[in-house]
Each structure stands twice: as structure tokens, then as C-alpha cells.
Design a protein around this motif. Structure first.
Motif, short mmCIF file in Angstrom:
data_model
loop_
_atom_site.label_atom_id
_atom_site.label_comp_id
_atom_site.label_asym_id
_atom_site.label_seq_id
_atom_site.Cartn_x
_atom_site.Cartn_y
_atom_site.Cartn_z
N MET A 130 -2.44 -38.37 11.02
CA MET A 130 -3.63 -39.17 11.16
C MET A 130 -3.64 -39.88 12.40
SD MET A 130 -5.91 -41.98 8.76
CE MET A 130 -4.67 -43.24 9.40
N ILE A 131 -4.75 -40.03 13.15
CA ILE A 131 -4.85 -40.80 14.33
C ILE A 131 -6.07 -41.70 14.22
CG2 ILE A 131 -3.67 -38.94 15.97
CD1 ILE A 131 -6.62 -38.57 17.30
N LYS A 132 -5.94 -42.72 15.01
CA LYS A 132 -7.29 -43.39 14.95
C LYS A 132 -7.82 -43.51 16.53
CE LYS A 132 -6.16 -47.09 11.57
NZ LYS A 132 -7.40 -46.70 10.90
N VAL A 133 -9.14 -43.16 16.67
CA VAL A 133 -9.90 -43.46 17.71
C VAL A 133 -10.58 -44.70 17.89
CG1 VAL A 133 -11.51 -42.19 19.42
CG2 VAL A 133 -9.91 -40.85 18.05
N ILE A 134 -10.45 -45.48 18.94
CA ILE A 134 -11.26 -46.60 19.17
C ILE A 134 -12.03 -46.56 20.32
CG2 ILE A 134 -10.97 -49.27 19.40
CD1 ILE A 134 -8.00 -49.00 17.89
N TYR A 184 -12.49 -34.95 10.27
CA TYR A 184 -13.12 -36.72 10.43
C TYR A 184 -12.62 -37.18 8.99
CZ TYR A 184 -16.05 -40.57 10.18
OH TYR A 184 -16.57 -41.71 9.64
N MET A 185 -12.24 -38.15 8.94
CA MET A 185 -11.98 -38.70 7.82
C MET A 185 -12.53 -40.06 7.47
SD MET A 185 -7.70 -38.47 7.97
CE MET A 185 -7.09 -39.40 6.44
N SER A 186 -12.67 -40.99 8.19
CA SER A 186 -13.59 -42.18 8.20
C SER A 186 -13.86 -43.00 9.32
CB SER A 186 -12.93 -43.11 7.10
OG SER A 186 -11.57 -43.68 7.60
N GLY A 187 -14.75 -43.84 9.30
CA GLY A 187 -14.88 -44.54 10.58
C GLY A 187 -15.73 -45.74 10.25
N ALA A 188 -16.06 -46.79 11.22
CA ALA A 188 -16.60 -47.98 11.02
C ALA A 188 -17.03 -48.34 12.25
CB ALA A 188 -15.60 -49.00 10.31
N ASN A 189 -18.36 -49.07 12.42
CA ASN A 189 -18.90 -49.71 13.50
C ASN A 189 -18.84 -51.15 13.44
OD1 ASN A 189 -20.60 -49.68 15.90
ND2 ASN A 189 -22.46 -49.93 14.91
N PHE A 190 -18.32 -51.75 14.56
CA PHE A 190 -18.24 -53.24 14.46
C PHE A 190 -19.03 -53.93 15.59
CE2 PHE A 190 -14.37 -51.55 12.53
CZ PHE A 190 -14.27 -52.37 11.50
N ARG A 237 -19.49 -53.84 21.35
CA ARG A 237 -19.33 -52.96 20.01
C ARG A 237 -17.80 -52.32 20.09
NH1 ARG A 237 -24.78 -52.73 17.98
NH2 ARG A 237 -25.64 -54.46 18.91
N ILE A 238 -17.48 -52.04 18.89
CA ILE A 238 -16.26 -51.35 18.87
C ILE A 238 -16.53 -50.24 17.56
CG2 ILE A 238 -13.67 -51.47 18.01
CD1 ILE A 238 -13.60 -54.03 19.53
N ILE A 239 -16.34 -48.96 17.76
CA ILE A 239 -16.08 -48.02 16.70
C ILE A 239 -14.78 -47.60 16.70
CG2 ILE A 239 -16.91 -45.80 16.24
CD1 ILE A 239 -19.24 -45.97 18.11
N ILE A 240 -14.35 -47.61 15.39
CA ILE A 240 -13.22 -46.95 15.09
C ILE A 240 -13.28 -45.82 14.00
CG2 ILE A 240 -10.76 -47.47 13.78
CD1 ILE A 240 -11.28 -50.42 14.70
N THR A 241 -12.64 -44.43 14.44
CA THR A 241 -12.75 -43.45 13.59
C THR A 241 -11.11 -43.08 13.32
OG1 THR A 241 -13.14 -42.06 15.35
CG2 THR A 241 -15.08 -42.79 14.29
N ASN A 242 -11.15 -42.31 12.23
CA ASN A 242 -9.90 -41.84 11.63
C ASN A 242 -10.02 -40.30 11.55
OD1 ASN A 242 -8.27 -44.49 11.19
ND2 ASN A 242 -10.10 -44.47 9.42
N TRP A 243 -9.20 -39.57 12.14
CA TRP A 243 -8.96 -38.03 12.13
C TRP A 243 -7.74 -37.65 11.54
CZ3 TRP A 243 -13.37 -35.61 13.96
CH2 TRP A 243 -14.40 -36.39 14.52
#
Length: 80
Positions: free
Chosen positions: A1-5, A35-41, A50-56
Motif C-alpha cells: 500500500m502507498i499513501k499519496v499526499i 484505490y483504497m481510501s482518502g480524505a480531504n483536510f 488544503r491537503i488530500i491523502i489517498t491510499n492505493w
């Protein structure tokens, strides 16, 4: 799994346009393979930061989404 910021500075007055675009992007991304999950901050001290973090599942899955026509379409409204 990787996180994209992804970190963005939003131009003054474009906050509502950005928020709508990101909602559309997060809806579209649900269909992206890997795509696994993500959030917007939103920064509590700076509404334009703003920051978006997604998990792949893999780097290849992210790269496929990153280069996709669908991604270009949904983020077009926030491109400079």
C-alpha cells in the motif's frame, strides 16, 4: 500500500469551487482500480491551505489514476 499526499494553496475566492471539485474527484476516484481510501483536510488556521491523502494498493494503481483522462476531467475546474 502507498499513501499519496497532495498539498494545495487555493487562490482567494476559489474555495467553494475547489470544494465542489474535490467532492467530484473523490466520487470519481471510488471507481479507480487500486484505490483504497482518502480524505480531504482544510487547515484550521488558513482556509486556502488544503491537503488530500489517498491510499492505493500499489504505485502502479496511483500512476494509472494520475495519468487518466477521468482525473484530468474532474480536476479541470481547479487548474490554473
Amino acid at each position: 500500500m502507498i499513501k499519496v499526499i497532495i498539498e494545495r494553496k487555493i487562490a482567494q475566492g476559489m474555495e467553494s469551487t475547489y470544494d465542489a471539485s474535490i467532492k467530484n474527484t473523490l466520487r470519481a476516484i471510488l471507481e479507480a482500480p487500486g484505490y483504497m481510501s482518502g480524505a480531504n483536510f482544510k487547515d484550521a488556521d488558513n482556509e486556502n491551505h488544503r491537503i488530500i491523502i489517498t491510499n492505493w494498493r500499489s504505485l502502479a494503481a496511483w500512476q494509472k489514476w494520475q495519468g487518466s483522462e477521468e482525473r484530468r476531467r474532474v480536476i479541470a475546474s481547479i487548474q490554473p
